[in-house]
Structure formats: structure tokens, C-alpha cells
Write an enzyme that holds these catalytic residues in place. Structure first.
Site, PDB file in Angstrom:
ATOM      1  N   HIS A   1       0.558   4.420   4.292  1.00 23.00           N
ATOM      2  CA  HIS A   1      -0.043   5.156   3.184  1.00 23.00           C
ATOM      3  C   HIS A   1       0.514   6.580   3.115  1.00 23.00           C
ATOM      4  CE1 HIS A   1      -3.892   2.448   3.524  1.00 23.00           C
ATOM      5  NE2 HIS A   1      -2.826   1.787   3.139  1.00 23.00           N
TER       6      HIS A   1
ATOM      7  N   SER B   1       0.815  -1.216   0.000  1.00 24.38           N
ATOM      8  CA  SER B   1       0.000   0.000   0.000  1.00 24.38           C
ATOM      9  C   SER B   1       0.846   1.262   0.000  1.00 24.38           C
ATOM     10  CB  SER B   1      -0.944   0.001   1.207  1.00 24.38           C
ATOM     11  OG  SER B   1      -1.805  -1.112   1.171  1.00 24.38           O
TER      12      SER B   1
END
Length: 334
Positions: free
Chosen positions: A241, A189
Site C-alpha cells: 500500500h 492494492s
């Protein structure tokens, strides 16, 4: 972006340099994200290879996990899809993503603060990028990678996209380790958010070549905000993230700079007749500032990590960026 090279026009030697074609031949808008140009289009092979590598790694993880052999069914229930043999999944109560146990992920390189700091296993900052917690996790990340990565690779080539992918993944791992102490973290991610960040900075630094500037910026910002908002749910590592996004955002200013439109329009003319610089002043400014911030950010992050510092001690509210507690769930990442 687009494909094809500029072709010379006019057959007479006495005509002199041919006039530049209309701007519409150079740039059109086939999507809200990018304009099309007559630049070379690369063949995407790196992104498909990354997808294959992640899928192969997941198969290895499940073979090592070997749920029928290593799981006590009398305590936590039966393995899921036992007909798969060694590839069967842990019980859904233990892993609802159809994947291995956390102990298997930890054994194979999941990101864990104690392992990185106390046991000097810095390699986990990289290895965790290639691990996934389950089939659902893997599919979500790989589909995102295909939609985002292939387009970027076609426009900018495998080298630049590969550098952004890996450095963004490492940047996400560093920030995650600084703020999350009690859980392990896996997944690509951070690297994917790095590609999103690079798309945003590429739009900003190459602003003059876009046909639908407002639409491109609005669409991209909405996508980024939605994905970051999902990260405040429990069991989602939003620090990875954010770290990946910031790294990719800075790298986009450094690696994805395009010549300004006026230079592109005249590039087939003799050098002395162009009269426009290849890049604008603000592109140079973005490049320098991004390089400084990127180097400083990695240096500070690694120093703090190697010293074993807790990022939450320096930011009392930052833990809310990854998980916001409600009446339905609690957060325990600090």
C-alpha cells in the site's frame, strides 16, 4: 472532468475577440474531489478492462486450484461450495477469503522474496498484481478500482491512468519484497493506492482550479489515512500500500498537471493576448522533484532487491508500518 469544448461566441467579424465567459461557466464543484471544467471528457474503457482481466484471472486460478482433486478433506475439512466443482474454494480455516490455496497462488506468480531474489523471478513483481487471495479480496479491490479509476480515466485518459496503475503496482511490489520475507503477497492494492496517491498530488499541483479546496483535501486525506490504518492489521500487506501510494503520489505531479485557471480562462483568446503562462512555477518545481525522486526510488529499490538486502536491517521500526502486534495477534513478516 467536464464535457464539451469551448464554442465561439458572437457572429460579427468586426466585434473582435469575444469576452471570456464568467468563471462559473468554467468551474463548478459537483464533488469534494474535483472541479468541473470544459475540457474533453474521456470514455473509460481501461478500468473496466482491468476489472474483467482480474475476474478472468481469478477464474483461472480457481480452475488450477481444483480443490476437490488437490485437497485432502480428511485433514483440513471439506472444500467450500463443492457444487462449483473445480471452482470450489479451500476450507475456510485455510482461506477465509473464499479462494485458492497459497501453493496455487505461489505457482501462478505470487510475490515471494526467495523466488524473486534467489531464483531471479523478477516477473513476480508484475504478476502478483493480477492475483487475488479470494472472492472477498477480489470484490473489495475491484469495487475500489471502479470508484477511483473510472473518474480518473474520464478526466485524464487511459494512457496516464494505465501508467500510474502499473508503475504503482510495481512500486508496491518492490517495497513489499524488501520488507516482507516470510509470506507471499498478491493483489492490486498497491496499484489502487497509487491511484489514491495520484489523486492527492493532482489536487495539490492543480490547487488553483479547485472550488472547495479544504473540503477536497480533508476528505481525500481521511480516506487515505483510514485505508493505511487498516493495513496495520495482520495478513494485510501495508508495504505494498505504502509503496504504491508513494509511487502514485509522485506520478500525479508528473502526469496529471493541469493548466492554471488564469490560462484556462483566456485560452480562447489569441496567443499574444493571453498574458499568462500555462503552468505555474510550483508546478514545474513539483514536476522536476517528483521525476528525480521517482527515478531514484525505483533505482535504489531494485538495486537493494537484486542484492538480496533486507529492508528491516536498514529500518528497525519499519515493520510496524505493516503489522502492529497486540495481545490478540502476532506479526511474523520480518
Amino acid at each position: 472532468m467536464g464535457s464539451g469544448d469551448l464554442e465561439s461566441r458572437g457572429s460579427s467579424k468586426n466585434r473582435g475577440p469575444p469576452p471570456p465567459p464568467p468563471a462559473s461557466n468554467y468551474y463548478t464543484s459537483s464533488s469534494p474531489y474535483y472541479t468541473e471544467s470544459l475540457e474533453k471528457q474521456w470514455t473509460s474503457w481501461l478500468v473496466p478492462m482491468i476489472v474483467v482481466a482480474n475476474v478472468a484471472m481469478f477464474v483461472v486460478i480457481m480452475i488450477v486450484n481444483d480443490c476437490p482433486k488437490n485437497h485432502n478433506s480428511s485433514l483440513e475439512g471439506n472444500c467450500v461450495a463443492r457444487f462449483l466443482g473445480r471452482l470450489s474454494f479451500q476450507p475456510l480455516k485455510e482461506n477465509p477469503l473464499f479462494g485458492p490455496s497459497s501453493s496455487t497462488l505461489e505457482k501462478l506468480g505470487a510475490l515471494e522474496w526467495k523466488k524473486v531474489v534467489n531464483d531471479n523471478q523478477a516477473w513476480r513483481l508484475v504478476s502478483c498484481i493480477w492475483l487475488h487471495a479470494g472472492v472477498i479480496h477480489l470484490l473489495a479491490n475491484m469495487l475500489s478500482l471502479v470508484f477511483i479509476g473510472i473518474r480518473l480515466e474520464q478526466q485524464f485518459g487511459f494512457a496516464r491512468v494505465g501508467v500510474i496503475y502499473m508503475l504503482s503496482g510495481i512500486g508496491g511490489s518492490i517495497l513489499s519484497t524488501l520488507f516482507i520475507k516470510n509470506n507471499i503477497s498478491v493483489g492490486a492494492s498497491g496499484a489502487l493506492f497509487g491511484l489514491l496517491g495520484a489523486m492527492l498530488s493532482e489536487l495539490l499541483t492543480n490547487w488553483t482550479i479547485y472550488a472547495n479546496k479544504a473540503a477536497a483535501l480533508t476528505t481525500l486525506v481521511i480516506i487515505i489515512l483510514i485505508n493505511l490504518a487498516v493495513g496495520i492489521l495482520p495478513h494485510v500487506d501495508n508495504f505494498a500500500h505504502i509503496g504504491g501510494f508513494l509511487t502514485g503520489f509522485l506520478l500525479g505531479f508528473i502526469l496529471l498537471v493541469r493548466p492554471q485557471f488564469a490560462w484556462q480562462e483566456r485560452r480562447h483568446l489569441p496567443v499574444e493576448a493571453r498574458g499568462k503562462s500555462k503552468y505555474t512555477v510550483y508546478q514545474y518545481v513539483f514536476w522536476i522533484l517528483s521525476m528525480i525522486l521517482l527515478i531514484a526510488g525505483f533505482a535504489v529499490g531494485l538495486i537493494m532487491l537484486l542484492k538480496g538486502e533486507n529492508g528491516n536491517d536498514h529500518c528497525s521500526w519499519c515493520h510496524y508500518l505493516s503489522c502492529v502486534p497486540t495481545s490478540r495477534w502476532h506479526c511474523n513478516n520480518r
